[in-house]
Design a protein around this motif. Structure first.
Motif, PDB file in Angstrom:
ATOM      1  N   ASP A  99      -0.220  -3.993  -8.512  1.00 49.53           N
ATOM      2  CA  ASP A  99      -1.566  -4.577  -8.493  1.00 49.53           C
ATOM      3  C   ASP A  99      -1.510  -6.099  -8.602  1.00 49.53           C
ATOM      4  O   ASP A  99      -2.218  -6.809  -7.877  1.00 49.53           O
ATOM      5  N   GLU A 109       3.485   3.300  -5.179  1.00 52.13           N
ATOM      6  CA  GLU A 109       2.639   3.899  -6.212  1.00 52.13           C
ATOM      7  C   GLU A 109       1.932   2.781  -6.969  1.00 52.13           C
ATOM      8  O   GLU A 109       2.528   1.758  -7.289  1.00 52.13           O
ATOM      9  N   ARG A 110       0.648   2.969  -7.231  1.00 50.95           N
ATOM     10  CA  ARG A 110      -0.121   1.930  -7.924  1.00 50.95           C
ATOM     11  C   ARG A 110       0.350   1.818  -9.372  1.00 50.95           C
ATOM     12  O   ARG A 110       0.393   2.800 -10.103  1.00 50.95           O
ATOM     13  N   GLN A 164       0.824  -1.208   0.000  1.00 52.96           N
ATOM     14  CA  GLN A 164       0.000   0.000   0.000  1.00 52.96           C
ATOM     15  C   GLN A 164       0.863   1.265   0.000  1.00 52.96           C
ATOM     16  O   GLN A 164       0.382   2.346  -0.335  1.00 52.96           O
TER      17      GLN A 164
END
Length: 151
Positions: free
Chosen positions: A52, A46-47, A43
């Motif tokens: 993911d 950075e996505r 978390q």
């Protein structure tokens, strides 16, 4: 005339001696805790697609390790497949909008239900299932149940 080779029943432990059930449960619980910590640590990043994918794989691995902890005598494939099925069912439930309502009412549920449907997550769940299968195989089989004697 060549003699047919004798057949052996499938050996889920790869020929290794079974471990005590409690030892298998301790290993699975410890690895589930590490998996949860790693998933929460993601978390902080950075996505992006790799994060993911890793998050989805760890999510499924966590579920599978919990299942393996509760059912330590199951062969490695069962907790792996069940974890993938549970993860996929939760992902598909996002198409209904029910998880969004639950997350809106209780934001920490976002870690369970996610935020929206993403078909790419299904690939991560398959990777997580493979992780569970491999780890559970590496831990080795649990000893069979002791026969129950009538009083």
């Amino acid at each position: 005339m060549p003699q047919p080779m004798p057949t052996r029943p499938a050996d889920p432990g790869g020929g290794r001696a079974p471990r005590p059930v409690r030892a298998v449960q301790r290993w699975c619980a410890a690895l589930a805790a590490l998996t949860l910590a790693a998933g929460l640590a993601l978390q902080l990043f950075e996505r992006d697609p790799l994060v993911d994918l890793a998050g989805s794989a760890l999510y499924t691995a966590f579920i599978g390790l919990l299942i393996a902890c509760l059912a330590p005598r199951w062969p490695a494939r069962r907790p792996a497949l069940l974890a993938v099925a549970v993860s996929a069912a939760i992902e598909l439930a996002q198409l209904t909008g029910v998880p969004a309502v639950l997350v809106e009412a209780m934001p920490p549920l976002r870690f369970v239900f996610g935020s929206s449907f993403d078909a790419f997550d299904l690939l991560g769940y398959a990777v997580g299932g493979l992780l569970v299968w491999g780890v559970r195989r590496a831990i080795g089989p649990a000893a069979p149940a002791e026969p129950q004697h009538a009083p």
